[in-house]
Design a protein around this motif. Structure first.
Motif, PDB file in Angstrom:
ATOM      1  N   UNK A  68     -26.775 -51.080  82.354  1.00 57.95           N
ATOM      2  CA  UNK A  68     -27.502 -51.568  81.182  1.00 57.95           C
ATOM      3  C   UNK A  68     -26.625 -51.488  79.943  1.00 57.95           C
ATOM      4  N   UNK A  69     -25.863 -50.427  79.815  1.00 56.01           N
ATOM      5  CA  UNK A  69     -24.951 -50.309  78.667  1.00 56.01           C
ATOM      6  C   UNK A  69     -23.881 -51.390  78.716  1.00 56.01           C
ATOM      7  N   UNK A  70     -23.410 -51.725  79.911  1.00 57.66           N
ATOM      8  CA  UNK A  70     -22.450 -52.815  80.049  1.00 57.66           C
ATOM      9  C   UNK A  70     -23.082 -54.147  79.643  1.00 57.66           C
ATOM     10  N   UNK A  71     -24.352 -54.339  79.980  1.00 51.65           N
ATOM     11  CA  UNK A  71     -25.073 -55.544  79.571  1.00 51.65           C
ATOM     12  C   UNK A  71     -25.187 -55.615  78.051  1.00 51.65           C
ATOM     13  N   UNK A  72     -25.482 -54.499  77.404  1.00 54.20           N
ATOM     14  CA  UNK A  72     -25.594 -54.466  75.941  1.00 54.20           C
ATOM     15  C   UNK A  72     -24.246 -54.785  75.296  1.00 54.20           C
ATOM     16  N   UNK A  73     -23.169 -54.246  75.846  1.00 59.42           N
ATOM     17  CA  UNK A  73     -21.830 -54.543  75.316  1.00 59.42           C
ATOM     18  C   UNK A  73     -21.507 -56.022  75.494  1.00 59.42           C
ATOM     19  N   UNK A  74     -21.863 -56.584  76.646  1.00 57.75           N
ATOM     20  CA  UNK A  74     -21.612 -58.002  76.897  1.00 57.75           C
ATOM     21  C   UNK A  74     -22.377 -58.882  75.918  1.00 57.75           C
ATOM     22  N   UNK A  75     -23.626 -58.546  75.654  1.00 60.43           N
ATOM     23  CA  UNK A  75     -24.422 -59.316  74.694  1.00 60.43           C
ATOM     24  C   UNK A  75     -23.821 -59.202  73.294  1.00 60.43           C
ATOM     25  N   UNK A  76     -23.366 -58.009  72.921  1.00 62.12           N
ATOM     26  CA  UNK A  76     -22.737 -57.822  71.613  1.00 62.12           C
ATOM     27  C   UNK A  76     -21.463 -58.627  71.454  1.00 62.12           C
ATOM     28  N   UNK A  77     -20.624 -58.630  72.493  1.00 66.93           N
ATOM     29  CA  UNK A  77     -19.380 -59.396  72.443  1.00 66.93           C
ATOM     30  C   UNK A  77     -19.681 -60.897  72.389  1.00 66.93           C
ATOM     31  N   UNK A  78     -20.651 -61.349  73.192  1.00 73.96           N
ATOM     32  CA  UNK A  78     -21.026 -62.770  73.162  1.00 73.96           C
ATOM     33  C   UNK A  78     -21.575 -63.163  71.799  1.00 73.96           C
ATOM     34  N   UNK A  79     -22.331 -62.257  71.168  1.00 70.83           N
ATOM     35  CA  UNK A  79     -22.881 -62.548  69.842  1.00 70.83           C
ATOM     36  C   UNK A  79     -21.774 -62.666  68.803  1.00 70.83           C
ATOM     37  N   UNK A  80     -20.792 -61.775  68.868  1.00 72.82           N
ATOM     38  CA  UNK A  80     -19.670 -61.855  67.939  1.00 72.82           C
ATOM     39  C   UNK A  80     -18.864 -63.127  68.190  1.00 72.82           C
ATOM     40  N   UNK A  81     -18.617 -63.446  69.460  1.00 72.45           N
ATOM     41  CA  UNK A  81     -17.865 -64.648  69.817  1.00 72.45           C
ATOM     42  C   UNK A  81     -18.539 -65.906  69.274  1.00 72.45           C
ATOM     43  N   UNK A  82     -19.828 -66.068  69.530  1.00 73.20           N
ATOM     44  CA  UNK A  82     -20.505 -67.297  69.085  1.00 73.20           C
ATOM     45  C   UNK A  82     -20.655 -67.337  67.574  1.00 73.20           C
ATOM     46  N   UNK A  83     -20.634 -66.192  66.914  1.00 70.26           N
ATOM     47  CA  UNK A  83     -20.752 -66.181  65.451  1.00 70.26           C
ATOM     48  C   UNK A  83     -19.426 -66.491  64.772  1.00 70.26           C
ATOM     49  N   UNK A  84     -18.341 -65.940  65.291  1.00 67.73           N
ATOM     50  CA  UNK A  84     -17.033 -66.152  64.661  1.00 67.73           C
ATOM     51  C   UNK A  84     -16.590 -67.605  64.809  1.00 67.73           C
ATOM     52  N   UNK A  85     -16.779 -68.176  66.002  1.00 70.82           N
ATOM     53  CA  UNK A  85     -16.356 -69.554  66.219  1.00 70.82           C
ATOM     54  C   UNK A  85     -17.500 -70.554  66.044  1.00 70.82           C
ATOM     55  N   UNK A  86     -18.678 -70.075  65.719  1.00 68.86           N
ATOM     56  CA  UNK A  86     -19.860 -70.908  65.437  1.00 68.86           C
ATOM     57  C   UNK A  86     -20.115 -71.914  66.565  1.00 68.86           C
ATOM     58  N   UNK A  87     -20.129 -71.402  67.779  1.00 66.55           N
ATOM     59  CA  UNK A  87     -20.380 -72.260  68.935  1.00 66.55           C
ATOM     60  C   UNK A  87     -21.876 -72.483  69.110  1.00 66.55           C
ATOM     61  N   UNK A  88     -22.222 -73.660  69.586  1.00 66.99           N
ATOM     62  CA  UNK A  88     -23.640 -73.980  69.786  1.00 66.99           C
ATOM     63  C   UNK A  88     -23.910 -74.569  71.161  1.00 66.99           C
ATOM     64  N   UNK A  89     -22.938 -74.589  72.053  1.00 60.90           N
ATOM     65  CA  UNK A  89     -23.126 -75.215  73.350  1.00 60.90           C
ATOM     66  C   UNK A  89     -24.075 -74.395  74.205  1.00 60.90           C
ATOM     67  N   UNK A  90     -24.885 -75.114  74.963  1.00 55.23           N
ATOM     68  CA  UNK A  90     -25.867 -74.533  75.890  1.00 55.23           C
ATOM     69  C   UNK A  90     -26.784 -73.505  75.223  1.00 55.23           C
ATOM     70  N   UNK A  91     -27.083 -73.702  73.970  1.00 53.76           N
ATOM     71  CA  UNK A  91     -27.985 -72.816  73.228  1.00 53.76           C
ATOM     72  C   UNK A  91     -27.529 -71.356  73.283  1.00 53.76           C
ATOM     73  N   UNK A  92     -26.222 -71.119  73.252  1.00 54.71           N
ATOM     74  CA  UNK A  92     -25.688 -69.765  73.341  1.00 54.71           C
ATOM     75  C   UNK A  92     -26.154 -68.914  72.169  1.00 54.71           C
ATOM     76  N   UNK A  93     -26.325 -69.533  71.019  1.00 53.45           N
ATOM     77  CA  UNK A  93     -26.782 -68.796  69.845  1.00 53.45           C
ATOM     78  C   UNK A  93     -28.175 -68.217  70.085  1.00 53.45           C
ATOM     79  N   UNK A  94     -29.080 -69.035  70.570  1.00 54.00           N
ATOM     80  CA  UNK A  94     -30.446 -68.576  70.794  1.00 54.00           C
ATOM     81  C   UNK A  94     -30.530 -67.590  71.959  1.00 54.00           C
TER      82      UNK A  94
END
Length: 130
Positions: free
Chosen positions: A48-74
């Motif tokens: 579960x902690x690995x899942x939380x880290x993965x979600x955090x990294x994905x959130x930073x990734x989509x925010x820094x590069x402002x990606x919107x493909x496949x509704x990754x932001x939502x």
């Protein structure tokens, strides 16, 4: 890229908070009581902690590069709300079980309220993508 930092600064900070929370709980910052229901015991597992880290990294990734493909932001925002809500519920149930009040559920609930309020005010899912 600087304009993406300014535009998505909240989500970059939230992603960093999720990573920090996962690392805090992996060093034994707070422990869940054994009498908490099994569905909430999932929070104390390393996967579960690995899942939380993965979600955090994905959130930073989509925010820094402002990606919107496949509704990754939502997806990342709703996943963050889900894992924070589950952690807050698990630690609240653990506190109620042991009758030992800590500030962990309160801090997680404030983070959840902040995530949900920004989801309600800045919803990009229903905007037209032209």
């Amino acid at each position: 890229m600087i304009k993406h930092f300014v535009k998505n600064r909240f989500w970059i900070i939230t992603g960093a908070e999720l990573i920090t929370i996962a690392f805090m709980f992996s060093i034994g910052f707070s422990v869940i009581d054994i009498h908490v229901p099994a569905s909430f015991q999932l929070v104390s597992r390393p996967s579960f902690r690995l899942l939380v880290i993965t979600i955090g990294v994905a959130m930073i990734f989509q925010s820094v590069w402002d990606t919107t493909w496949y509704y990754i932001r939502e997806v990342t925002r709703l996943a963050a709300a889900g894992v924070v809500g589950m952690m807050a519920s698990a630690f609240l149930l653990s506190d109620l079980n042991t009758l030992h009040v800590t500030l962990v559920p309160l801090g997680l609930m404030f983070l959840l309220i902040r995530i949900l309020s920004d989801l309600l005010t800045d919803n990009t899912l229903f905007r037209s993508r032209r």
